[in-house]
Design a protein around this motif. Structure first.
Motif, mmCIF file in Angstrom:
data_model
loop_
_atom_site.group_PDB
_atom_site.id
_atom_site.type_symbol
_atom_site.label_atom_id
_atom_site.label_comp_id
_atom_site.label_asym_id
_atom_site.label_seq_id
_atom_site.Cartn_x
_atom_site.Cartn_y
_atom_site.Cartn_z
ATOM 1 N N THR A 454 0.852 -1.189 0.000
ATOM 2 C CA THR A 454 0.000 0.000 0.000
ATOM 3 C C THR A 454 0.885 1.236 0.000
ATOM 4 O OG1 THR A 454 -1.751 -1.129 1.232
ATOM 5 C CG2 THR A 454 -1.775 1.283 1.233
ATOM 6 N N ILE A 455 0.739 2.045 -1.056
ATOM 7 C CA ILE A 455 1.513 3.277 -1.200
ATOM 8 C C ILE A 455 0.543 4.447 -1.264
ATOM 9 C CG2 ILE A 455 3.160 4.563 -2.617
ATOM 10 C CD1 ILE A 455 4.119 1.834 -3.718
ATOM 11 N N LYS A 456 0.702 5.378 -0.359
ATOM 12 C CA LYS A 456 -0.154 6.562 -0.331
ATOM 13 C C LYS A 456 0.628 7.798 -0.773
ATOM 14 C CE LYS A 456 -2.782 4.801 3.657
ATOM 15 N NZ LYS A 456 -3.162 5.065 5.069
ATOM 16 N N ASN A 457 -0.122 8.748 -1.331
ATOM 17 C CA ASN A 457 0.399 10.096 -1.593
ATOM 18 C C ASN A 457 1.622 10.125 -2.506
ATOM 19 O OD1 ASN A 457 -1.535 11.333 0.227
ATOM 20 N ND2 ASN A 457 -0.288 10.526 1.909
ATOM 21 N N ALA A 458 1.621 9.282 -3.543
ATOM 22 C CA ALA A 458 2.649 9.372 -4.575
ATOM 23 C C ALA A 458 2.170 10.354 -5.645
ATOM 24 C CB ALA A 458 2.920 8.011 -5.192
ATOM 25 N N GLU A 459 3.022 11.288 -6.039
ATOM 26 C CA GLU A 459 2.614 12.274 -7.054
ATOM 27 C C GLU A 459 2.240 11.587 -8.362
ATOM 28 O OE1 GLU A 459 5.447 15.435 -7.567
ATOM 29 O OE2 GLU A 459 5.839 15.559 -5.413
ATOM 30 N N THR A 460 3.061 10.610 -8.779
ATOM 31 C CA THR A 460 2.787 9.797 -9.966
ATOM 32 C C THR A 460 2.867 8.339 -9.545
ATOM 33 O OG1 THR A 460 3.773 11.446 -11.426
ATOM 34 C CG2 THR A 460 3.530 9.212 -12.303
ATOM 35 N N PRO A 461 1.769 7.580 -9.665
ATOM 36 C CA PRO A 461 1.802 6.202 -9.165
ATOM 37 C C PRO A 461 2.884 5.344 -9.821
ATOM 38 C CG PRO A 461 -0.455 6.887 -9.594
ATOM 39 C CD PRO A 461 0.425 7.963 -10.153
ATOM 40 N N LEU A 462 2.969 5.392 -11.159
ATOM 41 C CA LEU A 462 3.878 4.500 -11.877
ATOM 42 C C LEU A 462 4.565 5.235 -13.015
ATOM 43 C CD1 LEU A 462 1.464 1.452 -12.405
ATOM 44 C CD2 LEU A 462 3.173 1.680 -10.601
ATOM 45 N N LEU A 463 5.858 4.989 -13.165
ATOM 46 C CA LEU A 463 6.578 5.324 -14.384
ATOM 47 C C LEU A 463 7.426 4.102 -14.705
ATOM 48 C CD1 LEU A 463 7.398 7.147 -16.669
ATOM 49 C CD2 LEU A 463 9.123 8.184 -15.191
ATOM 50 N N VAL A 464 6.971 3.319 -15.674
ATOM 51 C CA VAL A 464 7.579 2.025 -15.958
ATOM 52 C C VAL A 464 7.919 1.945 -17.438
ATOM 53 C CG1 VAL A 464 7.260 -0.468 -15.908
ATOM 54 C CG2 VAL A 464 6.300 0.940 -14.076
ATOM 55 N N GLU A 465 9.184 1.672 -17.741
ATOM 56 C CA GLU A 465 9.654 1.540 -19.119
ATOM 57 C C GLU A 465 10.455 0.253 -19.260
ATOM 58 O OE1 GLU A 465 12.107 4.926 -19.783
ATOM 59 O OE2 GLU A 465 10.480 6.382 -19.619
ATOM 60 N N ASN A 466 10.163 -0.501 -20.328
ATOM 61 C CA ASN A 466 10.916 -1.717 -20.631
ATOM 62 C C ASN A 466 10.972 -2.664 -19.434
ATOM 63 O OD1 ASN A 466 11.596 -0.878 -23.334
ATOM 64 N ND2 ASN A 466 13.110 0.495 -22.437
ATOM 65 N N CYS A 467 9.781 -3.047 -19.031
ATOM 66 C CA CYS A 467 9.625 -3.980 -17.919
ATOM 67 C C CYS A 467 8.462 -4.908 -18.249
ATOM 68 C CB CYS A 467 9.345 -3.212 -16.624
ATOM 69 S SG CYS A 467 9.042 -4.250 -15.177
ATOM 70 N N GLU A 468 8.659 -6.202 -18.081
ATOM 71 C CA GLU A 468 7.562 -7.134 -18.307
ATOM 72 C C GLU A 468 6.451 -6.868 -17.296
ATOM 73 O OE1 GLU A 468 8.846 -11.165 -18.454
ATOM 74 O OE2 GLU A 468 9.931 -10.899 -20.345
ATOM 75 N N PRO A 469 5.218 -7.268 -17.593
ATOM 76 C CA PRO A 469 4.095 -6.943 -16.706
ATOM 77 C C PRO A 469 4.387 -7.287 -15.249
ATOM 78 C CG PRO A 469 3.282 -7.925 -18.722
ATOM 79 C CD PRO A 469 4.779 -8.013 -18.787
ATOM 80 N N ILE A 470 4.078 -6.337 -14.376
ATOM 81 C CA ILE A 470 4.305 -6.513 -12.943
ATOM 82 C C ILE A 470 3.186 -7.367 -12.360
ATOM 83 C CG2 ILE A 470 4.445 -5.280 -10.739
ATOM 84 C CD1 ILE A 470 5.628 -2.901 -12.336
#
Length: 484
Positions: A454-470
């Motif tokens: 559980t992650i709260k208060n992130a300005e941008t939840p995800l920035l993901v490049e060249n990564c297989e599906p999490i």
């Protein structure tokens, strides 16, 4: 007509039996899958327990050598080099034991540990390491940013020793500050004056880089006097069975605790409170079977950074760092809580992190992996669970395969990052990004799993490049569910 009804009845019965069979098989498969999952989880964390058990307990002969009996003067001014070296020599000749530092302030040059010796600092004691740089010469076999060199001696140093320890309730004060050692990093905020010598000058790091490219033997990579590469605080080189327990480190010139090519290492109950340049708390490098526990880190760089050599030198040595357990630690200021890299060319595997807290407006990331295509290397089998994160500035998990602080660092060694697992993580303030992952198109990051995160208060939840599906399981970022 009767046959038709019988056949229809038989078909219905068979259909129901098939349905029951399918449901039974499905339930059984799910049950087996859950059992397999639980078994895998138990197996993973039992591996961490097995690592700790294999490190075992380091014991010393029951003999005591008090530095006061060898002429040590606790006034913070008199130089006690001889008292320390004589007490250590006497202890070694007797077969080992405890070299005791009683309460008081003791000024000294570098201390060299020998096998079967426990340097023990009593409560109220403080070792002050001299600011006279000539005291750290002649140059010894050491390292700088993942590259082996001959340089100023670490403040506490051991090479090729077995059963060594630094323990107690005292303080180890490197006396590094803006007037001593720190300006050599080249940053104004650490006291560097424009035009003064610093580590990036041609005769320092560029020369070392060229030596490594040319395959210059370590013994010919001579720095020290006339150069500006800072010494490490505590380094064990090619040592076996090492214990660092209870003591406090402050005002370090460079990396603080550095097990290099060492095995069966325990760092227990240590406090690192040092905010100078490159003041990493603990950096196991080319090392295996390492247990870091019950420690407090408040640092000027990474709290814990697991390393395995830089660029060509790392590939030459080719010893991965592996089988490392971090638990019950508290991380405050730092570039990262638990970090792998950036000197990582020989690779890192089997890292277990559990039951830690990380919280500071000056803590940049919680878990961090950093490399590039000059470093290359691999990171695999990282397990993190039961972590409480109050606040980070940039990201909870950051994986960066484009890392560079000396400009663009592109080469031919594509890093491999796989099987990174986070479980039972709570984050109150996630910083700029919940997850920040930058893999390579040639070899994407694989096997990222988040469970009960559980992650709260992130300005941008995800920035993901060249990564297989999490693989998300019961994971929430900014109140949004990311699940299978």
């Amino acid at each position: 007509m009767l046959n038709f009804k019988r056949n229809r009845f038989r078909s219905c019965v068979l259909g129901l039996l098939n349905c029951f069979l399918l449901v039974f098989i499905s339930c059984k498969n799910n049950e087996q899958k859950n059992e397999s999952s639980e078994l895998a989880k138990k197996t993973v964390w039992s591996e961490a327990d097995a690592i700790i058990e294999k490190i075992g307990i380091i014991e010393f002969p029951d003999a005591t050598f008090n530095i006061a009996d060898y002429g040590a003067i606790a006034d913070g001014v008199s130089l006690n080099n001889k008292a320390f070296s004589d007490a250590i020599a006497a202890c070694s000749e007797a077969g080992g034991g405890k070299v005791v530092v009683p309460a008081g302030k003791y000024l000294t040059g570098p201390i060299q540990l020998k096998s079967n010796i426990n340097l023990h600092l009593k409560a109220g004691s403080e070792i002050l390491f001299t600011t006279d740089k000539s005291a750290y010469l002649p140059a010894v076999h050491t390292s700088y940013e993942g590259m082996e060199i001959m340089n100023y001696s670490p403040l506490i140093y051991a090479k090729g020793q077995k059963n060594i320890a630094v323990t107690g309730k005292g303080i180890l004060n490197g006396q590094a500050d803006k007037a001593n050692w720190w300006p050599w990093c080249g940053a104004d905020k650490y006291g560097h004056q424009e035009g003064a010598p610093q580590q990036k000058d041609e005769h320092n790091l560029p020369t070392l880089f060229k030596m490594i490219e040319d395959g210059t033997p370590v013994e010919q990579r001579v720095f020290g006097e006339g150069h500006q590469l800072r010494p490490l605080f505590l380094q064990t080189l090619e040592c076996e069975r090492v214990l660092i327990e209870g003591v406090t480190f402050t005002n370090a010139p460079f990396w603080v605790i550095h097990p290099l090519k060492s095995s069966y290492v325990k760092v227990d109950g240590v406090t690192v409170n040092s905010h100078g340049p490159n003041n990493d708390g603990c950096d196991p490098e080319y090392s295996k079977y390492v247990h870091i526990t019950n420690c407090n880190f408040n640092t000027g760089d990474d709290c814990i950074a697991i390393k395995s050599g830089r660029n060509g030198d790392g590939r030459r040595v080719n010893i991965p760092s592996e089988n490392i357990v971090v638990e019950n630690c508290d991380m405050k200021d730092g570039h990262g809580g638990v970090v792998m890299g950036s000197e990582i060319s020989a690779g890192v595997r089997n890292v277990f992190v559990r039951n830690c807290t990380m919280n500071s407006p000056h803590l940049d990331r919680a878990i961090r992996i950093k490399t590039n295509t000059l470093r290359g290397g691999f990171v695999e089998n990282v397990y993190v669970k039961d972590i409480e994160v109050g606040q980070v500035k940039e990201a909870v998990l950051k994986i960066n395969t484009y890392y560079g602080i000396y400009g663009v660092q592109e080469g031919e060694f594509i890093p491999s990052i796989s099987n990174i697992n986070l479980e039972n993580i709570t984050v109150e303030n996630g910083g700029k990004y919940g997850l920040l992952i930058r893999g390579r198109e040639e070899k994407p990051v694989t096997g990222i799993s988040l469970k009960n995160v559980t992650i709260k208060n992130a300005e941008t939840p995800l920035l993901v490049e060249n990564c297989e599906p999490i693989n998300y399981i019961n994971t929430k970022i900014n109140e949004v569910n990311y699940n299978e």
